[in-house]
Motif scaffolding. Structure first.
Motif, PDB file in Angstrom:
ATOM      1  N   MET A  87       1.526  -7.839   9.598  1.00  0.00           N
ATOM      2  CA  MET A  87       1.134  -9.192   8.704  1.00  0.00           C
ATOM      3  C   MET A  87       1.724  -9.778   7.856  1.00  0.00           C
ATOM      4  N   GLY A  88       1.585  -8.108   6.821  1.00  0.00           N
ATOM      5  CA  GLY A  88       2.229  -9.060   5.011  1.00  0.00           C
ATOM      6  C   GLY A  88       4.016  -8.941   5.503  1.00  0.00           C
ATOM      7  N   ALA A  89       4.960  -8.210   6.152  1.00  0.00           N
ATOM      8  CA  ALA A  89       6.153  -8.353   6.410  1.00  0.00           C
ATOM      9  C   ALA A  89       5.765  -9.071   7.268  1.00  0.00           C
ATOM     10  N   VAL A  90       5.757  -9.974   8.013  1.00  0.00           N
ATOM     11  CA  VAL A  90       5.738 -11.636   9.344  1.00  0.00           C
ATOM     12  C   VAL A  90       5.437 -12.699   8.646  1.00  0.00           C
ATOM     13  N   THR A  91       4.376 -11.931   7.237  1.00  0.00           N
ATOM     14  CA  THR A  91       4.103 -14.227   6.509  1.00  0.00           C
ATOM     15  C   THR A  91       5.156 -14.399   6.108  1.00  0.00           C
ATOM     16  N   PRO A  92       5.960 -15.825   6.822  1.00  0.00           N
ATOM     17  CA  PRO A  92       6.411 -16.659   5.757  1.00  0.00           C
ATOM     18  C   PRO A  92       5.831 -17.314   4.255  1.00  0.00           C
ATOM     19  N   GLY A  93       7.139 -17.669   3.363  1.00  0.00           N
ATOM     20  CA  GLY A  93       6.483 -18.554   2.129  1.00  0.00           C
ATOM     21  C   GLY A  93       6.505 -17.206   1.371  1.00  0.00           C
ATOM     22  N   GLY A  94       5.738 -18.411   0.187  1.00  0.00           N
ATOM     23  CA  GLY A  94       5.531 -16.832  -1.382  1.00  0.00           C
ATOM     24  C   GLY A  94       3.348 -17.521  -1.468  1.00  0.00           C
ATOM     25  N   PRO A  95       2.847 -17.273  -2.120  1.00  0.00           N
ATOM     26  CA  PRO A  95       2.048 -16.648  -2.281  1.00  0.00           C
ATOM     27  C   PRO A  95       0.707 -17.811  -1.793  1.00  0.00           C
ATOM     28  N   TYR A  96       1.377 -19.312  -2.135  1.00  0.00           N
ATOM     29  CA  TYR A  96       0.662 -19.982  -1.540  1.00  0.00           C
ATOM     30  C   TYR A  96       0.459 -20.532   0.035  1.00  0.00           C
ATOM     31  N   ILE A  97       1.308 -19.626  -0.017  1.00  0.00           N
ATOM     32  CA  ILE A  97       0.963 -19.417   2.000  1.00  0.00           C
ATOM     33  C   ILE A  97       0.372 -17.880   2.354  1.00  0.00           C
ATOM     34  N   SER A  98       0.567 -17.780   1.730  1.00  0.00           N
ATOM     35  CA  SER A  98       0.147 -15.687   1.809  1.00  0.00           C
ATOM     36  C   SER A  98      -1.309 -15.440   1.515  1.00  0.00           C
ATOM     37  N   PHE A  99      -1.691 -15.821   0.363  1.00  0.00           N
ATOM     38  CA  PHE A  99      -2.673 -15.949  -0.917  1.00  0.00           C
ATOM     39  C   PHE A  99      -4.084 -15.773  -0.063  1.00  0.00           C
ATOM     40  N   PRO A 100      -3.863 -17.549   0.293  1.00  0.00           N
ATOM     41  CA  PRO A 100      -4.917 -17.982   1.502  1.00  0.00           C
ATOM     42  C   PRO A 100      -5.229 -17.406   2.499  1.00  0.00           C
ATOM     43  N   ILE A 101      -4.527 -16.734   3.286  1.00  0.00           N
ATOM     44  CA  ILE A 101      -4.304 -15.734   4.364  1.00  0.00           C
ATOM     45  C   ILE A 101      -4.760 -14.754   4.253  1.00  0.00           C
ATOM     46  N   VAL A 102      -4.451 -14.076   3.102  1.00  0.00           N
ATOM     47  CA  VAL A 102      -5.475 -12.564   2.714  1.00  0.00           C
ATOM     48  C   VAL A 102      -7.001 -13.058   2.452  1.00  0.00           C
ATOM     49  N   ALA A 103      -6.819 -13.773   1.429  1.00  0.00           N
ATOM     50  CA  ALA A 103      -8.656 -13.823   0.255  1.00  0.00           C
ATOM     51  C   ALA A 103      -9.229 -14.105   2.796  1.00  0.00           C
ATOM     52  N   ALA A 104      -9.134 -15.219   3.336  1.00  0.00           N
ATOM     53  CA  ALA A 104      -9.070 -15.565   4.509  1.00  0.00           C
ATOM     54  C   ALA A 104      -9.653 -14.217   5.540  1.00  0.00           C
ATOM     55  N   ILE A 105      -9.155 -13.130   5.483  1.00  0.00           N
ATOM     56  CA  ILE A 105      -9.275 -12.179   6.414  1.00  0.00           C
ATOM     57  C   ILE A 105     -10.258 -11.119   5.384  1.00  0.00           C
ATOM     58  N   ALA A 117      -2.147  -3.047   1.902  1.00  0.00           N
ATOM     59  CA  ALA A 117      -1.531  -2.682   2.758  1.00  0.00           C
ATOM     60  C   ALA A 117      -0.674  -4.234   3.017  1.00  0.00           C
ATOM     61  N   PHE A 118      -0.877  -5.606   3.436  1.00  0.00           N
ATOM     62  CA  PHE A 118      -0.697  -6.664   3.610  1.00  0.00           C
ATOM     63  C   PHE A 118       0.211  -7.039   2.141  1.00  0.00           C
ATOM     64  N   VAL A 119      -0.531  -7.387   1.269  1.00  0.00           N
ATOM     65  CA  VAL A 119      -0.012  -7.768   0.000  1.00  0.00           C
ATOM     66  C   VAL A 119       1.165  -7.022  -0.263  1.00  0.00           C
ATOM     67  N   THR A 120       1.477  -5.571  -0.438  1.00  0.00           N
ATOM     68  CA  THR A 120       2.738  -4.909  -0.812  1.00  0.00           C
ATOM     69  C   THR A 120       3.295  -4.702   0.196  1.00  0.00           C
ATOM     70  N   ALA A 121       2.786  -5.426   1.562  1.00  0.00           N
ATOM     71  CA  ALA A 121       4.087  -5.561   2.488  1.00  0.00           C
ATOM     72  C   ALA A 121       4.629  -6.566   2.275  1.00  0.00           C
ATOM     73  N   TRP A 122       4.234  -7.791   2.059  1.00  0.00           N
ATOM     74  CA  TRP A 122       4.278  -9.078   2.074  1.00  0.00           C
ATOM     75  C   TRP A 122       5.648  -9.322   0.615  1.00  0.00           C
ATOM     76  N   SER A 123       4.693  -8.614  -0.225  1.00  0.00           N
ATOM     77  CA  SER A 123       6.024  -8.552  -1.501  1.00  0.00           C
ATOM     78  C   SER A 123       7.593  -7.385  -1.077  1.00  0.00           C
ATOM     79  N   LEU A 124       7.657  -6.841  -0.972  1.00  0.00           N
ATOM     80  CA  LEU A 124       8.602  -5.457  -0.627  1.00  0.00           C
ATOM     81  C   LEU A 124       9.276  -5.870   0.691  1.00  0.00           C
ATOM     82  N   TRP A 125       8.863  -6.495   1.713  1.00  0.00           N
ATOM     83  CA  TRP A 125       9.230  -6.519   3.312  1.00  0.00           C
ATOM     84  C   TRP A 125       9.739  -7.445   4.073  1.00  0.00           C
ATOM     85  N   ALA A 126       9.399  -8.006   3.460  1.00  0.00           N
ATOM     86  CA  ALA A 126       9.187 -10.054   3.966  1.00  0.00           C
ATOM     87  C   ALA A 126      10.583 -10.276   4.680  1.00  0.00           C
TER      88      ALA A 126
END
Length: 165
Positions: A87-105, A117-126
C-alpha cells in the motif's frame, strides 16, 4: 482536536511568526511576497487535501473495522506488514495524501507494524516517482537505490511490531 495536533499547530505558528517577524524586520515587501506565495500554495494544495481526507474518511466508513483489523491489525503478522509495504509503495503523492490514509487505517485497527511498513515503503519505494527518477538519475542508480532499500520497509514494520505491539 487531539493534543498532538494542537502541539504541531502551535509549533508551526511559532515558526511562521518567527520567520515573518524576521522578514518584516528586513523588508516588508518580503512579508507581502511570502504571504502571497503561501496563499497560492494553499489554494493549489487545498483540492488535494480535501480529496485525501475524503478518501481517509471513506476508508474508515466503508471498510469495516473488523476487516482492517483482520488484514492489517496486530494479529495479521507478516501478511499485514506485506500489505502495508505494498500500500505504501503504490500510494501516490506527498504526505498530504498518504498521511490521512495512514491515520485512517491506524484508527480503524491497523497494527503499528503495518503502519510503520506503509510509511517506510511510501518513503523509500514510491512507484509513482520511478519514471522521473529513471529519467533524471538513470536506471543504474535507480536500481542500486531500490536494491539498497529493499529490506527496510518490511524490516521496519517487523521491528515496530516487536518493539511496540
Amino acid at each position: 482536536m487531539t493534543r498532538d495536533i494542537v502541539v504541531a499547530t502551535v509549533a508551526m505558528g511559532v515558526i511562521a511568526a518567527a520567520l515573518y517577524g524576521t522578514a518584516a524586520w528586513r523588508s516588508p515587501a518580503v512579508v507581502a511576497s511570502g504571504g502571497l506565495g503561501g496563499a497560492r500554495n494553499f489554494v493549489t494544495i487545498l483540492p488535494l487535501l480535501a480529496l485525501s481526507f475524503a478518501i481517509a474518511g471513506l476508508v474508515q466508513a466503508w471498510v469495516p473495522r473488523e476487516v482492517i483489523s483482520r488484514w492489517l491489525g496486530a494479529q495479521s503478522g507478516l501478511r499485514g506488514i506485506g500489505i502495508g509495504c505494498l500500500m505504501g509503495a503504490v500510494t501516490p503523492g506527498g504526505p498530504y495524501i498518504s498521511f490521512p490514509i495512514v491515520a485512517a487505517i491506524y484508527k480503524a485497527g491497523a497494527g503499528i507494524g503495518t503502519v510503520v511498513a506503509f510509511v517506510t515503503a511510501w518513503s523509500l519505494w514510491a512507484v509513482a516517482r520511478l519514471p522521473l527518477e529513471l529519467a533524471l538519475i538513470g536506471p543504474e542508480v535507480t536500481l542500486k537505490r531500490i536494491a539498497a532499500t529493499a529490506v527496510f520497509p518490511p524490516l521496519a514494520g517487523l521491528l515496530a511490531r516487536v518493539l511496540f505491539e
